[in-house]
Design an enzyme around this catalytic site. Structure first.
Site, PDB file in Angstrom:
ATOM      1  N   HIS A  63      49.295  36.912  42.834  1.00  0.00           N
ATOM      2  CA  HIS A  63      48.217  37.201  41.901  1.00  0.00           C
ATOM      3  C   HIS A  63      48.594  38.452  41.111  1.00  0.00           C
ATOM      4  O   HIS A  63      49.591  39.116  41.405  1.00  0.00           O
ATOM      5  CB  HIS A  63      46.882  37.381  42.636  1.00  0.00           C
ATOM      6  N   HIS A  65      47.127  41.469  40.542  1.00  0.00           N
ATOM      7  CA  HIS A  65      46.783  42.865  40.811  1.00  0.00           C
ATOM      8  C   HIS A  65      48.075  43.681  40.814  1.00  0.00           C
ATOM      9  O   HIS A  65      49.144  43.194  41.187  1.00  0.00           O
ATOM     10  CB  HIS A  65      46.054  43.008  42.147  1.00  0.00           C
ATOM     11  N   ASP A  67      49.453  46.071  42.570  1.00  0.00           N
ATOM     12  CA  ASP A  67      50.291  46.308  43.744  1.00  0.00           C
ATOM     13  C   ASP A  67      51.130  45.092  44.115  1.00  0.00           C
ATOM     14  O   ASP A  67      51.981  45.167  45.002  1.00  0.00           O
ATOM     15  CB  ASP A  67      49.445  46.765  44.941  1.00  0.00           C
ATOM     16  N   HIS A  68      50.915  43.978  43.427  1.00  0.00           N
ATOM     17  CA  HIS A  68      51.698  42.763  43.661  1.00  0.00           C
ATOM     18  C   HIS A  68      52.537  42.360  42.447  1.00  0.00           C
ATOM     19  O   HIS A  68      53.253  41.366  42.525  1.00  0.00           O
ATOM     20  CB  HIS A  68      50.767  41.602  44.022  1.00  0.00           C
ATOM     21  N   HIS A 146      40.355  35.164  46.753  1.00  0.00           N
ATOM     22  CA  HIS A 146      40.410  36.597  46.509  1.00  0.00           C
ATOM     23  C   HIS A 146      39.401  36.938  45.413  1.00  0.00           C
ATOM     24  O   HIS A 146      38.550  36.115  45.050  1.00  0.00           O
ATOM     25  CB  HIS A 146      41.838  36.982  46.125  1.00  0.00           C
ATOM     26  N   ASP A 214      46.580  38.569  49.458  1.00  0.00           N
ATOM     27  CA  ASP A 214      45.166  38.943  49.368  1.00  0.00           C
ATOM     28  C   ASP A 214      44.232  37.730  49.373  1.00  0.00           C
ATOM     29  O   ASP A 214      44.229  36.926  48.437  1.00  0.00           O
ATOM     30  CB  ASP A 214      44.945  39.758  48.099  1.00  0.00           C
ATOM     31  N   HIS A 272      50.728  44.806  54.162  1.00  0.00           N
ATOM     32  CA  HIS A 272      49.708  45.098  53.158  1.00  0.00           C
ATOM     33  C   HIS A 272      48.583  45.939  53.779  1.00  0.00           C
ATOM     34  O   HIS A 272      47.419  45.558  53.793  1.00  0.00           O
ATOM     35  CB  HIS A 272      49.154  43.794  52.572  1.00  0.00           C
TER      36      HIS A 272
END
EC number: 3.1.26.11
Length: 329
Positions: A63, A65, A67-68, A146, A214, A272
């Site tokens: 996805h 976001h 941090d990914h 998520h 997530d 994570h």
């Protein structure tokens, strides 16, 4: 010798810490190397881990976001800077198209690398690379639950046949004739008898891997994890903060471990982690209340081998790499 191992580049969740980089994971699988969820700093972590851009054969993003995914910009420029000669597909939820395009065009650079975009609109098989139409496995995605569109991934290798050294010896087969047997399906033994693969083979189960980031608990989590050899799964929170996990669309260590136990996972990798927790041992202790299999509470730069096949004995089939995480118990 084939290489099947997970290289952990980063293990933090939204906020990196002094010891945990943003997400990043490379799965080496024979001649393939899949980079999952390149968070900020992934290019540097690849250098520290000894992973080159040329190694990569696919980028799979769960996805969009940061941090990914924020590390995609640097990794894409590294692919170009190193003039990687093969095409690298980038798969991701289709609703993240505009962010993927922004990341791939985040700054000025001379484009030499070849990437191809694979927006995912439905659950099911992810198209293979045009340069590698038969990687020897099937990769599929499934939608998770998520706070924005997210998918998990599962890799499955088809089953096959391993040659039994004792059966080969009993028929007097050794050396180049074994290769001919594998290629042609049958050969003539020294005593004149015809020997087939069925005579000297035994079923070899395919290996499997799942990557679940997530998400709240949902059917797809259980489906992706079912019976896999190696499960990499988020455990952002401890169960005492279950209300926060539900609010922000995440799992706790207890939930992740219960999924693994119910699914019959052979090796569980938790990752994570929220920056609020200082002691990684808490995640292991919580997971051990429900899961008694091989467990790794991941740390940056860990290497975790894909478990050897169930019932594996020394044979002509290939084995897993020898380097293991020092956090496996």
């Amino acid at each position: 010798m084939s290489r099947r191992e997970l290289v952990v580049l980063g293990t933090a969740s939204m906020v990196p810490t002094r010891t945990r980089n943003h997400n990043g994971y490379v799965l080496f699988w024979d001649d393939e190397a899949i980079l999952f969820d390149p968070g900020e700093g992934t290019q540097r972590q690849m250098t520290l881990a000894g992973v080159s851009a040329t190694d990569l054969t696919r980028i799979a993003i769960t996805h969009l976001h940061g941090d990914h995914s924020l590390g995609l910009a640097g990794v894409a420029q590294r692919i170009s800077g190193d003039a990687v000669p093969h095409t690298i597909p980038v798969s991701y939820p289709a609703s993240g198209q505009r962010w993927i395009e922004h990341l791939l065009d985040a700054s000025a650079y001379h484009r030499q690398g070849r990437t191809t975009l694979q927006p995912l609109t439905t659950d099911g098989p992810v198209p293979p690379s045009p340069d590698r139409p038969d990687p020897g496995f099937t990769l599929r995605s499934a939608r998770l639950d998520h706070t924005l569109d997210a998918v998990g991934y599962r890799l499955d290798e088809p089953g096959g046949t391993s040659l039994d050294p004792e059966a080969l010896a009993a028929h007097g087969l050794a050396g180049p004739v074994v290769g001919r047997l594998q290629r042609d399906g049958a050969v003539q033994a020294p005593d004149g008898r015809t020997v087939t693969l069925d005579d000297v083979g035994r079923p070899r189960p395919g290996q499997s891997f799942a990557f679940v980031m997530d998400t709240r608990l949902c059917d797809a989590v259980h489906d992706l994890a079912a019976g896999v050899d190696l499960l990499v799964i988020e455990s952002t929170f401890l169960d005492r903060d279950l209300d926060q996990a539900e609010r922000w669309g995440h799992l706790t260590a207890f939930q992740a471990a219960k999924v693994a136990a119910d699914a019959g996972v052979r090796h569980l990798v938790l990752t994570h982690f929220s920056q609020r927790y200082a002691d990684p041992g808490e995640f292991e202790r919580e997971a051990r209340t429900v899961f008694d299999g091989a467990l790794t509470v991941a740390a940056d730069l860990d290497r975790v081998p894909v478990p050897r096949r169930s019932g594996h004995r020394s044979s002509t089939s290939t084995s897993s790499p020898s380097r293991t995480s020092n956090r496996t118990s």
